[in-house]
Design a protein around this motif. Structure first.
Motif, PDB file in Angstrom:
ATOM      1  N   SER A   5      36.858  50.068  30.921  1.00 40.48           N
ATOM      2  CA  SER A   5      35.494  50.309  31.378  1.00 40.48           C
ATOM      3  C   SER A   5      34.550  49.277  30.772  1.00 40.48           C
ATOM      4  N   GLY A   6      33.775  48.640  31.617  1.00 39.60           N
ATOM      5  CA  GLY A   6      32.743  47.721  31.139  1.00 39.60           C
ATOM      6  C   GLY A   6      33.311  46.474  30.472  1.00 39.60           C
ATOM      7  N   TRP A   7      32.517  45.890  29.592  1.00 38.53           N
ATOM      8  CA  TRP A   7      32.954  44.750  28.799  1.00 38.53           C
ATOM      9  C   TRP A   7      33.385  45.241  27.428  1.00 38.53           C
ATOM     10  N   CYS A 341      46.798  44.829  33.870  1.00 31.57           N
ATOM     11  CA  CYS A 341      47.364  43.636  33.236  1.00 31.57           C
ATOM     12  C   CYS A 341      46.321  42.540  33.314  1.00 31.57           C
ATOM     13  N   THR A 342      46.056  41.893  32.175  1.00 28.93           N
ATOM     14  CA  THR A 342      44.980  40.890  32.166  1.00 28.93           C
ATOM     15  C   THR A 342      45.507  39.481  32.424  1.00 28.93           C
ATOM     16  N   LEU A 343      46.736  39.373  32.958  1.00 28.09           N
ATOM     17  CA  LEU A 343      47.268  38.025  33.213  1.00 28.09           C
ATOM     18  C   LEU A 343      47.019  37.577  34.647  1.00 28.09           C
ATOM     19  N   GLY A 344      46.337  38.399  35.429  1.00 30.02           N
ATOM     20  CA  GLY A 344      46.075  38.005  36.808  1.00 30.02           C
ATOM     21  C   GLY A 344      44.658  38.335  37.184  1.00 30.02           C
ATOM     22  N   GLY A 345      44.258  37.937  38.391  1.00 33.12           N
ATOM     23  CA  GLY A 345      42.951  38.304  38.921  1.00 33.12           C
ATOM     24  C   GLY A 345      41.804  37.737  38.116  1.00 33.12           C
ATOM     25  N   ASP A 346      40.719  38.502  38.030  1.00 33.19           N
ATOM     26  CA  ASP A 346      39.504  38.004  37.384  1.00 33.19           C
ATOM     27  C   ASP A 346      39.666  37.825  35.885  1.00 33.19           C
ATOM     28  N   PHE A 347      40.686  38.470  35.288  1.00 31.41           N
ATOM     29  CA  PHE A 347      40.901  38.271  33.848  1.00 31.41           C
ATOM     30  C   PHE A 347      41.404  36.857  33.595  1.00 31.41           C
ATOM     31  N   ALA A 348      42.179  36.326  34.547  1.00 33.31           N
ATOM     32  CA  ALA A 348      42.851  35.051  34.314  1.00 33.31           C
ATOM     33  C   ALA A 348      42.128  33.863  34.938  1.00 33.31           C
ATOM     34  N   TYR A 349      41.246  34.119  35.919  1.00 30.68           N
ATOM     35  CA  TYR A 349      40.601  33.007  36.620  1.00 30.68           C
ATOM     36  C   TYR A 349      39.092  33.161  36.605  1.00 30.68           C
ATOM     37  N   ARG A 350      38.393  32.015  36.497  1.00 30.61           N
ATOM     38  CA  ARG A 350      36.929  32.058  36.594  1.00 30.61           C
ATOM     39  C   ARG A 350      36.526  32.134  38.059  1.00 30.61           C
ATOM     40  N   SER A 351      35.226  32.312  38.273  1.00 30.60           N
ATOM     41  CA  SER A 351      34.785  32.477  39.659  1.00 30.60           C
ATOM     42  C   SER A 351      34.959  31.181  40.457  1.00 30.60           C
ATOM     43  N   ASP A 792      38.870  47.989  38.904  1.00 27.78           N
ATOM     44  CA  ASP A 792      38.418  46.841  39.678  1.00 27.78           C
ATOM     45  C   ASP A 792      37.588  45.982  38.737  1.00 27.78           C
ATOM     46  N   THR A 793      37.477  44.686  39.026  1.00 25.81           N
ATOM     47  CA  THR A 793      36.771  43.797  38.102  1.00 25.81           C
ATOM     48  C   THR A 793      35.681  43.033  38.829  1.00 25.81           C
ATOM     49  N   LEU A 794      34.613  42.719  38.103  1.00 29.58           N
ATOM     50  CA  LEU A 794      33.506  41.931  38.653  1.00 29.58           C
ATOM     51  C   LEU A 794      33.250  40.773  37.703  1.00 29.58           C
ATOM     52  N   LEU A 795      33.137  39.568  38.248  1.00 29.07           N
ATOM     53  CA  LEU A 795      32.889  38.401  37.402  1.00 29.07           C
ATOM     54  C   LEU A 795      31.401  38.113  37.317  1.00 29.07           C
ATOM     55  N   TYR A 796      30.933  37.848  36.103  1.00 34.61           N
ATOM     56  CA  TYR A 796      29.527  37.483  35.939  1.00 34.61           C
ATOM     57  C   TYR A 796      29.410  36.102  35.281  1.00 34.61           C
ATOM     58  N   ASN A 803      26.953  25.361  28.148  1.00 35.50           N
ATOM     59  CA  ASN A 803      28.180  25.307  27.339  1.00 35.50           C
ATOM     60  C   ASN A 803      28.133  26.302  26.200  1.00 35.50           C
ATOM     61  N   SER A 804      26.923  26.447  25.633  1.00 32.67           N
ATOM     62  CA  SER A 804      26.834  27.292  24.437  1.00 32.67           C
ATOM     63  C   SER A 804      27.180  28.736  24.767  1.00 32.67           C
ATOM     64  N   ALA A 805      27.076  29.086  26.057  1.00 29.88           N
ATOM     65  CA  ALA A 805      27.333  30.487  26.414  1.00 29.88           C
ATOM     66  C   ALA A 805      28.802  30.733  26.693  1.00 29.88           C
ATOM     67  N   ARG A 806      29.633  29.739  26.445  1.00 33.56           N
ATOM     68  CA  ARG A 806      31.008  29.897  26.891  1.00 33.56           C
ATOM     69  C   ARG A 806      31.757  30.966  26.110  1.00 33.56           C
ATOM     70  N   GLU A 807      31.286  31.261  24.904  1.00 35.80           N
ATOM     71  CA  GLU A 807      32.025  32.275  24.160  1.00 35.80           C
ATOM     72  C   GLU A 807      31.463  33.677  24.398  1.00 35.80           C
ATOM     73  N   GLN A 808      30.464  33.783  25.280  1.00 38.80           N
ATOM     74  CA  GLN A 808      29.938  35.117  25.587  1.00 38.80           C
ATOM     75  C   GLN A 808      31.062  35.994  26.133  1.00 38.80           C
ATOM     76  N   LEU A 809      31.062  37.254  25.700  1.00 44.09           N
ATOM     77  CA  LEU A 809      32.088  38.174  26.216  1.00 44.09           C
ATOM     78  C   LEU A 809      31.969  38.333  27.725  1.00 44.09           C
ATOM     79  N   GLU A 810      30.729  38.234  28.236  1.00 41.79           N
ATOM     80  CA  GLU A 810      30.527  38.400  29.683  1.00 41.79           C
ATOM     81  C   GLU A 810      31.197  37.275  30.452  1.00 41.79           C
ATOM     82  N   VAL A 811      31.430  36.151  29.777  1.00 43.89           N
ATOM     83  CA  VAL A 811      32.090  35.025  30.444  1.00 43.89           C
ATOM     84  C   VAL A 811      33.606  35.127  30.279  1.00 43.89           C
ATOM     85  N   LEU A 812      34.016  35.508  29.049  1.00 41.69           N
ATOM     86  CA  LEU A 812      35.458  35.554  28.783  1.00 41.69           C
ATOM     87  C   LEU A 812      36.123  36.683  29.550  1.00 41.69           C
TER      88      LEU A 812
END
Length: 1420
Positions: A5-7, A341-351, A792-796, A803-812
């Protein structure tokens, strides 16, 4: 089961050098504290709130001596922590609370707030306690320590020199010597007389875990072998230990043990997890199942995950989480159904499609009740590429908290008798039945939804009153979210159980102490009024609803007594209103069946209680009585192993249901899920039974139970229902099991047909396995549906571009939401029955479900799946199922649709295989025609077109086209014309383009219609097939101007189509079906005028005027005229008043003509109300009154009692804006008051109106009149003129006959026809006489003309303008001289027939309810 659930949240550790980053987390047995290790630090964190309490930092000097910290293990009472170090030391830390009442964080409340009132236990719940860490003892084991494990009061340590040390928690070895692994015998099972020893010197344990319910250790050796070591007797010495191992695991890396299901999960270097169990009889290790990613689901990663790194079972033992060397998380149910499983879908690929690095995990531990997973992530990948933007991560190592929502079935299995899905999060509940409250409480749906904030999912927000039953449970995609009362959560976090009642209107939750309940109707929580009572009870065995009561098993802290309590929902939550029954032992599980409660206790006994409602005086309570006790200690090795216990009416004997139906629905059997084995104990009916004494209900219930039988293995959940239904016995008396990775199973009863005697050799039940694509959480028994939920997953990540935001959890990480899902399973069961040659049972089951809305889909799915499997199979199939399935489907009326839909969704290559089984498509096409199912026949045509030569498909298309014409299926006709043309021109794939209406068109049609396309179509529903109305179509205008087939005008194909259309038109005219003819011409763009010109003397002749007149009266619902009672010579006969709905003509473009009209079918029905009669009225008054003091007509709409939906003037304008009625009402009134009508005039008007037909018919007749005028079919014009009873029409026709060379035959025909009408009127219909008298003078003129007739071979229509009131404007008929010109108008005061008709038509178009579309009217 469990859903993300959530981030994830990030907990920041105190700043330090990267060398001090945390790498290990371990929760205490109660999961309230977490020990976090860094190389030289030990920190203790609190779980809620997630804060750091205390850190112990090793001094540099001793740190070099001990080496860095490695692992931590808690003492069972959470007072000590043992930490192993790299150099073979074990450090023992004591945890002590600081003086008395001290807390790290204290909440500050405003004065007078209710929380101040000294709640017991309040402070320690609210805030993290302040603790001290103190190193008490150091133990040197002189070899690197591989694994630490707390076993009861001891600590078991495995070292790399192959020894097992048993150490007391006080840091003593207790004088026991270490056990050398080489001396422990290992064998394949415990029955072998002598085991072999580990024959090599450097063997040691790499990982191990103690299993309490198996009393032994699951171990992984350094060479990859795995095993299980168990003490043969209670003494723990080398001589008393014995090991078993499986032969085939050689690459083990780690292990985790599930105590409830007695499973050992071994992670392997190959990336899969092998789950073993112990055979009860031999003691050997048996492979239960494997957890592995499949190439099908994860094609690019399934074999590149690296070795399994960590495995952890959840606190409730219902799911397992796995992570690999190269990163990634996966979550599986007990028996191997993959959930996340976080090896596929939005967990594994960026938008943008680029691949992310998977999250690497160094250590993880579950939080309380499984709501959180504490993860320490490894930042290896980032460390390699240290850039400016990543330094901050490395500097600030962090702990991640993943948040989970879980199904209530994991903790409260008695909920499996419900049809709702209920998920519980740490502070909220998710329901799928938010709208159900509507069915019980229809009174205030709007009141509740008005003030709801938009984000809250209100149960009333969107499900009308009609949403109940199936639609309620399926509903929309959203959950109904209930926030748990914060007052209750503050002192009772975490929520342990929750339950919902049968109707889905009340929920109860249980936290650490007490419980609370919530009503979806009132949206209110009810808590204990007396907080001491709440803090005095701990619910132990779950809770269940029985009608309006909550039944729960609890431990009373003040009396030290186990109790069974029943609380009434409607009374205050207080022990004074509860019914309390004392119990002998702790209750572990509880379930309700009808009016019985079944409880399972810690002494392995099952107790049945009866429950009934009692009303003593003012208070309603429930009474509970013990019915029966059954001891199960012989069969259950450990009470903790029982997952669920249910009372059901399922039994192996269906014979009982035939003899005594009411008895069969009693509590027949107990279902016990013992560590995944489903055990059934039935009532023993073998003894003598006294049937007569049924008056005593307890007599029947107290039958003893038979010894248990095992029904199934690897069972996670069981669903049954206590409802009964004669129609759907198969589904309601079945038992549904969910078996993890193996899918679902159903234990289905088999019934003999027509109450025949069952065969003795046939089983009365059958277990059928089937696979579904969702994880089942509830079964809708009658509806043949499984409900579930899916992540289900949603990419934000696109929101953060810097660049500085790359470590944000919302991005990872993507944002995780839980979606509701459902799946049909009926086709799987039917197929399984057919495979087992139980076709008769399949038929009975299917017929009982034939009323379901998705039943056609079920048949189609079954056919499709079998076809795909068998037609694409590489090896020949010895016993194909497709012919059986095809034969089965023919039993249903949907057979033809099912086959064609399946074929259309299957690739062409498989068609031959399909039709070999179901029959020749030509035969099926003919069956459709015979069954009058033209749409399905059209689908078969497409198949024939692909499978047969063009000649065959043309032949069939012609058949279908003719049938469609006969039945007036215009859409289909248009498709067929396109289809036939496509076959002819060889371009069978591309449909011809539809021409637009802007092409220059040849004149000859009604000029008014030239710029808009009008067609008089049948409406879809609610309108009798004989009606037609105006509709916007893609076809051309209905005059000869339609250039529908101009492109290939010479093509033989078009000729062929035209011939068919002409033939149909001829048939319609011969049968005097003018209404159908108009419809046909308008819908198909048929060039009616041109064709009528050609057929003027043949088909378009009127042979019998009287029959034609009668037929038109019938078709257009036009009443035959009647003679008015008052004098016939009234002022209405002269030209001063014009009767009916004609307007005084104004030549200005009236403002309302450009209104856009858009109405639906509903207006037709609405027009029957009084509202309908206002529609035209106010418009006409409006128009008339806006042009000065001219003479005004009395505008009254005809009221019809024929029950004809289209009969009254339409309510079009009202639907546009209902305020127009109110606004113009006064004006209508004024106008009426200015008309001072006498009694006789009113009577005359009413007589006139009574003899008029529906408004719509009038427009249609005028339109046809115009068409026939254009085509010169004057005899038809006369007939229509007679019906409309307008002498001007008749006289205009006669003027034309005088002035032009008209065919003498036609004149003769008109003359004889009119005489026939006259004779008929005299005898049968005197109402026509007054009108015939009016036109007598013209008739005499006609007789004169016919005598001095000059014949001419061509009819050339011209515009005549002799008398101003009879001006007729018509364009030349010649094709070339077309143009979008204006219509020349007559004088303002005149009564030009065409302009009048035109205005009428404009008005009519305005006011008609259009069934299918809208168009704009604009008059130039």
């Amino acid at each position: 089961m469990y859903f993300l659930s959530g981030w994830p949240k990030r907990l920041l550790c105190p700043l330090g050098s990267p060398a001090e980053a945390p790498f290990h987390v371990q929760s205490d047995p109660q999961r309230a504290f977490f020990a976090v290790l860094a190389p030289a630090r030990l920190s203790i964190w609190y779980s809620r709130p997630s804060v750091l309490i205390v850190t112990y930092k090793e001094p540099t000097k001793s740190s070099t001596q001990f080496g860095s910290y490695k692992q931590a293990e808690w003492r069972p009472d959470s007072t000590m922590i043992a930490v192993s170090t790299a150099n073979g030391y074990i450090l023992f830390f004591h945890i002590t609370s600081t003086r008395g009442d001290k807390y790290l964080y204290e909440p500050v409340y405003p004065k007078g707030s209710p929380q101040m009132k000294g709640t017991p236990h309040f402070k320690e719940e609210q805030c993290a306690p302040a603790l001290n860490l103190e190193m008490k003892k150091i133990l040197d084991l002189q070899a690197p320590i591989m694994s630490l494990q707390s076993v009861l009061e001891d600590l078991l340590v495995a070292t790399s020199d192959g020894l097992l040390h048993l150490i007391h928690w006080e840091g003593m070895t207790n004088g026991r010597k270490a056990i050398n692994l080489c001396t422990v015998p290992f064998s394949v099972d415990l029955q072998s007389s002598r085991g072999s020893f580990l024959g090599f010197s450097d063997v040691h344990i790499r990982d191990m875990e103690y299993c309490a319910t198996l009393d032994g250790f699951a171990v992984v050796f350094n060479d990859g072998k795995v095993g299980f070591i168990t003490p043969v007797s209670s003494r723990f010495t080398a001589e008393q230990l014995h090991g078993v191992w499986p032969q085939d695991v050689l690459d083990g890396t780690c292990v985790a043990v599930n105590n409830k299901y007695r499973l050992m999960a071994f992670g392997c270097a190959s990336g899969c997890v092998q789950v073993y169990t112990i055979d009860n009889t031999t003691g050997a290790m048996l492979l239960s199942h494997k957890l592995e990613l499949t190439a099908k689901q994860y094609p690019d990663i399934w074999n590149k995950t690296g070795a399994v790194k960590l495995i952890r079972w959840s606190p409730d033992n219902s799911v397992i989480i796995v992570t690999w060397e190269y990163g990634g998380l996966s979550l599986w149910s007990v028996f191997g159904a993959q959930l996340i499983c976080t090896l596929g879908g939005d967990f594994a690929y960026r938008s943008d499609g680029t691949k992310k690095d998977p999250l690497k995990i160094n250590s993880m531990s579950w939080g309380a009740e499984g709501y959180h997973l504490w993860v320490i992530s490894g930042f290896d990948s980032q460390n390699i590429s240290v850039g400016s933007d990543l330094r901050s991560i490395v500097k600030q190592p962090s702990i991640l908290l993943f948040q989970f929502i879980k199904s209530v079935l994991t903790v409260n299995p008695c909920m499996s008798s419900q049809e709702q899905v209920l998920l519980q999060g740490e502070d909220r509940l998710y329901l799928n039945c938010g709208e159900a409250s509507q069915t019980q409480n229809p009174r205030s749906s709007s009141a509740h939804s008005e003030y709801k904030p938009s984000r809250e999912k209100s149960p009333f927000a969107d499900g009308g009153l009609e949403s109940q039953g199936l639609s309620t449970l399926l509903g929309h995609r959203h959950w109904h979210v209930v926030q748990i009362s914060s007052t209750y959560l503050e002192s009772n976090w975490p929520i342990r159980f929750s339950a919902i009642d049968k109707l889905g209107q009340n929920i109860a939750v249980v936290g650490k102490f007490g419980f609370a309940h919530y009503s979806l109707l009132t949206k209110k929580w009810k808590l204990f009024g007396n907080i001491t009572q709440e803090q005095n009870m701990i619910v132990t065995g779950g809770l269940a609803w029985w009608n309006d009561f909550m039944v729960l098993a609890c431990y009373n802290l003040s009396d030290h007594q186990e109790e069974l309590r029943v609380y009434l929902r409607t009374s205050n939550l207080d022990n004074a209103f509860a019914h309390v029954t004392k119990a002998q032992a702790e209750t572990l599980l509880l379930s309700v069946f009808r009016d019985m409660i079944i409880v399972f206790r810690a002494d392995c006994s099952i107790c049945l209680y009866s429950i009934e409602r009692k009303s003593d005086g003012p208070n309603t309570t429930a009474g509970i009585q013990v019915l029966q006790e059954v001891s199960m200690s012989r069969y259950i090795p450990h009470p903790f192993l029982v997952v669920s216990v249910t009372l059901t009416s399922v039994s192996t004997e269906n014979g009982i249901t035939l003899k005594m139906p009411q008895q069969a629905r009693d509590a027949e059997s107990i279902m016990l899920n013992l560590a995944g084995q489903l055990i059934m104990m039935q009532r023993d009916r073998s003894g003598p039974q006294i049937r007569e004494k049924d008056s005593n209900p307890n007599q029947r219930k107290l039958l003893p139970f038979c010894p248990p039988v095992v029904l199934a293995q690897s069972v996670e959940n069981v669903w049954t229902t206590c409802r009964a239904s004669k129609q759907k016995r198969h589904l309601l008396e079945a038992l549904w099991l969910s078996c993890g990775g193996a899918g679902m199973k159903v234990w289905l009863p088999l019934f003999p047909r027509d109450h025949r005697k069952p065969h003795s050799f046939l089983s009365q039940r059958i277990m059928l396995p089937f696979h579904i694509n969702i994880y089942p959480l509830a079964v809708l028994f009658e509806d043949a549906l499984v409900l579930g939920a899916v992540n289900d997953t949603l990419l934000y990540d696109s929101l953060y571009t810097r660049n500085s935001a790359r470590e944000q959890l919302e991005v990872l990480f993507p944002f995780c939401v839980v979606e509701r899902t459902s799946q049909i399973y009926l086709h799987h069961i039917l197929r399984q029955l057919l495979v087992r040659n139980l076709g008769e049972q399949a038929l009975l089951l299917a017929q009982s479900c034939a009323g379901l809305p998705y039943f056609p889909h079920v048949l189609e799915l079954m056919l499709h799946e079998v076809l795909e499997e068998e037609a694409t199979s590489r090896e020949p199939i010895p016993d194909p199922l497709l012919p059986t399935v095809a034969k089965f489907i023919t039993e249903f009326p949907l057979f033809l649709q099912t086959v064609v839909h399946c074929a259309r969704k299957t690739e062409y290559a498989l068609w031959n295989y399909l039709f070999a089984a179901v029959g020749n498509p030509k035969d099926l096409f003919e069956e459709c025609l015979m069954a009058q199912d033209l749409d399905t026949a059209a689908s078969y045509l497409i198949i024939l077109q692909n499978m047969e030569v063009p000649a065959v498909s043309r032949q069939h298309a012609t058949l279908l086209f003719n049938t469609a014409l006969e039945q007036g299926k215009w859409d289909l006709c248009r498709h067929m014309i396109r289809f036939l043309k496509a076959i002819g021109s060889g371009e069978s794939e591309t449909p011809p383009s539809t021409p637009t209406a802007q092409e220059p068109s040849s004149s000859g049609g009604f000029e008014f219609f030239r710029n808009r396309s009008i067609s008089l179509s049948q409406s879809a529903e609610n309108v009798p097939p004989s009606k037609f109305s105006l509709q916007k179509t893609l076809s051309m205008p209905s005059g000869p101007s339609g250039k529908r087939w101009s492109r290939d005008s010479d093509c033989a194909e078009n000729m062929y189509i035209d011939m068919m259309l002409w033939r149909h038109a001829r048939r319609l005219l011969e049968d005097v079906r003018l209404k159908d003819l108009g419809c046909f011409a308008a819908q198909l763009g048929f060039e009616l005028i041109g064709w009528l010109c050609k057929e003027r003397t043949r088909a378009a002749r009127v042979d019998n005027f009287v029959i034609a007149l009668k037929r038109l009266h019938k078709d257009f619902l036009w009443p035959l005229p009647i003679i008015p009672a008052s004098s016939i010579s009234s002022p209405f006969k002269n030209g001063k008043y014009r009767t009916g709905e004609q307007l005084l003509k104004s030549q200005s473009a009236d403002p309302f003509l450009s209104l856009e009209v858009d109405t639906g079918i509903s207006d037709i029905q609405r027009s029957q109300s009084w509202l309908g009669s206002i529609g035209p009225t106010h418009h006409e008054i409006d128009t008339a009154s806006s042009h000065g003091p001219q003479m005004q007509d009395a505008f009254l709409s005809p009221l019809s009692n024929k029950g004809d939906e289209c009969s009254i003037g339409s309510a079009t304008d009202l639907t546009e804006s209902s305020s127009m009625v109110d606004g113009d009402w006064t004006m209508v009134d004024e106008n009426f008051s200015t008309l001072s009508l006498t009694q006789s005039e009113l009577e005359h008007i009413s007589m006139e109106l009574a003899s008029k037909g529906p408004h719509k018919s009038q427009i249609q007749l005028r339109y046809l009149l115009h068409i026939f005028m254009e085509a010169g079919c004057l005899d038809w014009c006369i007939v229509i003129g007679l019906i409309l009873r307008e002498s001007s029409v008749i006289s205009q026709i006669l003027v034309i006959t005088q002035s032009s060379e008209v065919d003498g035959e036609m004149l003769q025909n008109i003359k004889t026809g009119l005489h026939a009408v006259d004779r008929w009127a005299s005898t049968d219909c005197p109402g026509y006489k007054p009108f015939l008298n009016i036109i007598k003078p013209q008739l005499q003129k006609l007789s004169e003309i016919t005598e001095e007739q000059v014949q001419s071979d061509a009819f050339q229509p011209i515009t005549v303008g002799k008398t101003p009131e009879q001006t007729s404007t018509r364009a030349e008929e010649s094709r070339g001289s077309s143009g979008h010109g204006n219509i020349p108008q007559g004088e303002i005061g005149g009564c030009s027939m065409v302009s009048r008709k035109e205005d009428d038509t404009i008005r009519a178009e305005e006011e008609e309810p259009f069934e299918d579309g809208t168009y704009d009217c604009s008059v130039s």
